[in-house]
Design a protein around this motif. Structure first.
Motif, PDB file in Angstrom:
ATOM      1  N   ILE A  60      -4.227  12.775  10.520  1.00 48.32           N
ATOM      2  CA  ILE A  60      -5.369  12.834   9.883  1.00 48.32           C
ATOM      3  C   ILE A  60      -6.564  13.453  10.696  1.00 48.32           C
ATOM      4  O   ILE A  60      -7.054  13.026  11.540  1.00 48.32           O
ATOM      5  CB  ILE A  60      -6.091  11.614   9.106  1.00 48.32           C
ATOM      6  N   PHE A  61      -7.177  14.672  10.108  1.00 44.68           N
ATOM      7  CA  PHE A  61      -8.359  15.258  10.678  1.00 44.68           C
ATOM      8  C   PHE A  61      -9.474  15.170   9.794  1.00 44.68           C
ATOM      9  O   PHE A  61      -9.458  15.298   8.372  1.00 44.68           O
ATOM     10  CB  PHE A  61      -8.076  16.783  11.115  1.00 44.68           C
ATOM     11  N   ILE A  62     -10.595  14.876  10.341  1.00 45.03           N
ATOM     12  CA  ILE A  62     -11.946  14.534   9.548  1.00 45.03           C
ATOM     13  C   ILE A  62     -12.858  15.426   9.867  1.00 45.03           C
ATOM     14  O   ILE A  62     -13.062  15.536  11.086  1.00 45.03           O
ATOM     15  CB  ILE A  62     -12.403  12.989   9.655  1.00 45.03           C
ATOM     16  N   TYR A  63     -13.372  15.957   8.836  1.00 41.57           N
ATOM     17  CA  TYR A  63     -14.666  16.986   8.989  1.00 41.57           C
ATOM     18  C   TYR A  63     -15.821  16.464   8.534  1.00 41.57           C
ATOM     19  O   TYR A  63     -16.054  16.601   7.236  1.00 41.57           O
ATOM     20  CB  TYR A  63     -14.206  18.520   8.507  1.00 41.57           C
ATOM     21  N   PRO A  64     -16.421  15.775   9.116  1.00 48.17           N
ATOM     22  CA  PRO A  64     -18.016  15.199   8.583  1.00 48.17           C
ATOM     23  C   PRO A  64     -19.258  16.074   9.172  1.00 48.17           C
ATOM     24  O   PRO A  64     -19.100  16.791   9.955  1.00 48.17           O
ATOM     25  CB  PRO A  64     -18.074  13.785   9.251  1.00 48.17           C
ATOM     26  N   SER A  65     -20.223  15.655   8.425  1.00 46.38           N
ATOM     27  CA  SER A  65     -21.627  16.248   8.980  1.00 46.38           C
ATOM     28  C   SER A  65     -22.085  15.164   9.957  1.00 46.38           C
ATOM     29  O   SER A  65     -21.528  14.286  10.219  1.00 46.38           O
ATOM     30  CB  SER A  65     -22.553  16.384   7.808  1.00 46.38           C
ATOM     31  N   HIS A  66     -22.943  15.581  10.859  1.00 46.46           N
ATOM     32  CA  HIS A  66     -23.330  14.766  12.059  1.00 46.46           C
ATOM     33  C   HIS A  66     -24.959  14.441  11.993  1.00 46.46           C
ATOM     34  O   HIS A  66     -25.809  15.338  12.021  1.00 46.46           O
ATOM     35  CB  HIS A  66     -23.108  15.662  13.270  1.00 46.46           C
ATOM     36  N   ASP A  67     -25.007  13.354  11.388  1.00 44.40           N
ATOM     37  CA  ASP A  67     -26.545  12.926  11.028  1.00 44.40           C
ATOM     38  C   ASP A  67     -27.250  12.636  12.460  1.00 44.40           C
ATOM     39  O   ASP A  67     -26.476  12.068  13.479  1.00 44.40           O
ATOM     40  CB  ASP A  67     -26.372  11.690  10.436  1.00 44.40           C
ATOM     41  N   ILE A  68     -28.587  13.174  12.562  1.00 46.74           N
ATOM     42  CA  ILE A  68     -29.428  12.899  13.946  1.00 46.74           C
ATOM     43  C   ILE A  68     -30.493  12.423  13.356  1.00 46.74           C
ATOM     44  O   ILE A  68     -31.223  12.387  12.297  1.00 46.74           O
ATOM     45  CB  ILE A  68     -29.360  13.995  14.641  1.00 46.74           C
ATOM     46  N   GLU A  69     -31.385  11.717  14.256  1.00 46.36           N
ATOM     47  CA  GLU A  69     -32.651  11.177  14.133  1.00 46.36           C
ATOM     48  C   GLU A  69     -33.382  12.480  14.250  1.00 46.36           C
ATOM     49  O   GLU A  69     -33.225  13.300  15.349  1.00 46.36           O
ATOM     50  CB  GLU A  69     -32.939  10.281  15.407  1.00 46.36           C
ATOM     51  N   THR A  70     -34.772  12.541  13.535  1.00 37.05           N
ATOM     52  CA  THR A  70     -35.425  13.591  13.611  1.00 37.05           C
ATOM     53  C   THR A  70     -36.760  13.464  13.312  1.00 37.05           C
ATOM     54  O   THR A  70     -37.178  12.541  12.599  1.00 37.05           O
ATOM     55  CB  THR A  70     -34.947  14.788  12.441  1.00 37.05           C
ATOM     56  N   GLU A  71     -37.550  14.374  13.660  1.00 33.75           N
ATOM     57  CA  GLU A  71     -39.124  14.327  13.613  1.00 33.75           C
ATOM     58  C   GLU A  71     -39.504  14.922  12.131  1.00 33.75           C
ATOM     59  O   GLU A  71     -40.812  14.740  11.693  1.00 33.75           O
ATOM     60  CB  GLU A  71     -39.867  14.916  14.440  1.00 33.75           C
ATOM     61  N   VAL A  72     -38.536  15.618  11.456  1.00 32.50           N
ATOM     62  CA  VAL A  72     -38.729  16.465  10.145  1.00 32.50           C
ATOM     63  C   VAL A  72     -39.233  15.516   9.008  1.00 32.50           C
ATOM     64  O   VAL A  72     -38.613  14.246   8.928  1.00 32.50           O
ATOM     65  CB  VAL A  72     -37.674  17.197   9.720  1.00 32.50           C
ATOM     66  N   ALA A  73     -40.384  15.702   8.319  1.00 30.76           N
ATOM     67  CA  ALA A  73     -40.759  14.440   7.166  1.00 30.76           C
ATOM     68  C   ALA A  73     -39.803  14.378   6.137  1.00 30.76           C
ATOM     69  O   ALA A  73     -39.057  15.460   5.951  1.00 30.76           O
ATOM     70  CB  ALA A  73     -41.956  14.890   6.957  1.00 30.76           C
ATOM     71  N   HIS A  87     -18.867  17.653  14.577  1.00 32.81           N
ATOM     72  CA  HIS A  87     -17.853  16.922  15.283  1.00 32.81           C
ATOM     73  C   HIS A  87     -16.448  17.186  14.529  1.00 32.81           C
ATOM     74  O   HIS A  87     -16.644  16.942  13.180  1.00 32.81           O
ATOM     75  CB  HIS A  87     -18.327  15.916  15.947  1.00 32.81           C
ATOM     76  N   VAL A  88     -15.313  17.217  15.025  1.00 30.17           N
ATOM     77  CA  VAL A  88     -14.262  16.939  14.506  1.00 30.17           C
ATOM     78  C   VAL A  88     -13.613  15.596  14.807  1.00 30.17           C
ATOM     79  O   VAL A  88     -13.671  15.332  16.300  1.00 30.17           O
ATOM     80  CB  VAL A  88     -13.277  18.261  14.502  1.00 30.17           C
ATOM     81  N   PHE A  89     -12.945  14.719  13.917  1.00 27.77           N
ATOM     82  CA  PHE A  89     -12.290  13.612  14.462  1.00 27.77           C
ATOM     83  C   PHE A  89     -10.947  13.748  13.940  1.00 27.77           C
ATOM     84  O   PHE A  89     -10.556  14.185  12.991  1.00 27.77           O
ATOM     85  CB  PHE A  89     -13.057  12.354  13.838  1.00 27.77           C
ATOM     86  N   ALA A  96      -5.775   3.527  13.199  1.00 31.62           N
ATOM     87  CA  ALA A  96      -5.541   3.894  14.750  1.00 31.62           C
ATOM     88  C   ALA A  96      -6.743   4.352  15.229  1.00 31.62           C
ATOM     89  O   ALA A  96      -7.765   4.426  14.510  1.00 31.62           O
ATOM     90  CB  ALA A  96      -4.437   5.012  14.856  1.00 31.62           C
ATOM     91  N   GLU A  97      -6.835   4.451  16.532  1.00 32.41           N
ATOM     92  CA  GLU A  97      -8.080   4.808  17.046  1.00 32.41           C
ATOM     93  C   GLU A  97      -8.596   6.313  16.739  1.00 32.41           C
ATOM     94  O   GLU A  97      -7.848   7.101  16.376  1.00 32.41           O
ATOM     95  CB  GLU A  97      -8.017   4.755  18.694  1.00 32.41           C
ATOM     96  N   VAL A  98      -9.867   6.377  16.366  1.00 30.20           N
ATOM     97  CA  VAL A  98     -10.241   7.643  16.227  1.00 30.20           C
ATOM     98  C   VAL A  98     -11.001   8.601  17.380  1.00 30.20           C
ATOM     99  O   VAL A  98     -11.397   7.960  18.089  1.00 30.20           O
ATOM    100  CB  VAL A  98     -11.406   7.346  15.201  1.00 30.20           C
ATOM    101  N   THR A  99     -10.433   9.698  17.463  1.00 29.62           N
ATOM    102  CA  THR A  99     -10.608  10.608  18.553  1.00 29.62           C
ATOM    103  C   THR A  99     -11.742  11.512  18.147  1.00 29.62           C
ATOM    104  O   THR A  99     -11.687  12.210  16.958  1.00 29.62           O
ATOM    105  CB  THR A  99      -9.380  11.367  19.003  1.00 29.62           C
TER     106      THR A  99
END
Length: 360
Positions: A60-73, A87-89, A96-99
């Motif tokens: 199983i491959f997972i293609y998510p978006s990657h949230d980050i902390e930001t100063e954008v209002a 990132h790809v997982f 099982a463990e997620v890579t």
């Protein structure tokens, strides 16, 4: 994908299962809040959302978006969702463990993109892997791009231009035999309401500019067959109609059932299932049809509201069982900082999907 404090506050008053950003420096951990959640986060070392799952190379491959902390209002167009890479997982099997395979594509490596790498998806054909992603161009208009790799985990090389004929966001790839399709679309921050006849209308700038009246047909997702190269559309995009029980298009004011974003398609026992987020009412709803082009008839909900404003999902079969991938805000308590999860999904004997509750 997103949205603002104003909408979040309204939903809290209405009693939805949402949470505001914490006004304390206390660290929220999965262990401290796990008692009320039905499923645990799959990834905890970074924030992840909008998980698109596929089975490639027996995993199983997972293609998510990657949230980050930001100063954008924060605003109603989701500017504070300022993601800059993917990132790809992968996991050998459920539980099982997620890579984490690391950064697969960065904003600065996409020639046409300006900002905001929102929810992606992926497909495989003839040993090549294709990452479909939305980004705002240099004029701040969402387009859909594609990047290519020899490996499911990447790294991916972006094409120099977005896919001609695409607009809005939330691309989703669907394979039906030898044919591949791309679905997409999203209102408010997704900008779908800024288009008429697939052309951008000048002067529309806000999240509700162009939204139909409540008694008019709601916006629908779009679909187009992909070319043999997987990097171009093979036809003019078509609207995917979602109908009510009377065969009429779902209305714009039917917020519990109308399409908002996050279209996903899967096939089960000869039927096509179109699932999607209802946005401000927080459901993952679904409809069924006899063709990838539709029309689709609304059937109910796949997933009840999660903690957090947004909801975005995928559905995949692995070794004879079906799974739903989704996100919530268990780790942070903050809507722009999400974490991906999964749950087993059940198709009932009558073809309906058993609704999943993400909370205990």
């Amino acid at each position: 994908m997103y949205y603002s404090t104003r909408f979040l506050s309204l939903l809290l008053l209405a009693g939805f299962a949402c949470s505001q950003p914490k006004e304390t420096s206390e660290v929220i951990t999965a262990d401290s809040t796990a008692s009320k959640f039905a499923n645990a986060p799959l990834v905890e070392h970074i924030y992840t959302a909008d998980p698109s799952a596929h089975v490639f190379e027996g995993k199983i491959f997972i293609y998510p978006s990657h949230d980050i902390e930001t100063e954008v209002a924060e605003d109603d167009m989701g500017s504070h969702f300022d993601m800059k890479d993917y990132h790809v997982f992968s996991m050998e099997q459920p539980g099982a463990e997620v890579t984490d395979h690391g950064i697969a594509l960065k904003l600065e490596d996409i020639p046409w993109a300006g900002r905001q790498l929102w929810a992606p998806d992926a497909a495989e054909k003839d040993g090549k892997y294709f990452l479909y992603f939305p980004a705002k161009d240099k004029q701040d208009i969402f387009k859909i791009g594609v990047a290519i790799s020899d490996r499911p985990e990447g790294p991916f090389q972006a094409e120099p231009e977005p896919i001609a004929g695409t607009f809005s966001m939330d691309p989703s790839a669907f394979q039906d035999g030898e044919e591949y399709y791309l679905l997409w679309g999203g209102i408010w921050g997704g900008q779908l309401q800024w288009y008429e006849d697939q052309k951008l209308v000048e002067g529309r700038k806000g999240p509700t500019d162009g939204i139909p009246a409540p008694d008019q047909k709601a916006f629908m997702p779009y679909i187009a067959k992909l070319s043999g190269s997987m990097t171009e559309l093979a036809e003019k995009p078509k609207e995917v109609l979602i109908l009510d029980e009377n065969g009429e298009p779902i209305k714009a004011g039917d917020n519990d059932r109308r399409f908002f974003e996050a279209a996903w398609m899967h096939q089960y026992e000869g039927k096509y299932y179109l699932s999607y987020s209802t946005g401000d009412t927080h459901f993952i709803a679904y409809a069924t049809g006899d063709s990838p082009y539709g029309p689709f008839t609304y059937q109910g909900n796949v997933l009840e509201p999660v903690q957090g404003w947004t909801n975005h999902h995928s559905i995949v079969e692995f070794e004879g069982k079906w799974y739903l991938f989704y996100h919530d805000t268990q780790l942070s308590g903050e809507t722009p900082l999400r974490n991906i999860k999964m749950a087993e999904l059940t198709h009932l004997p009558d073809g309906k999907i058993q609704t999943i509750n993400p909370m205990k």
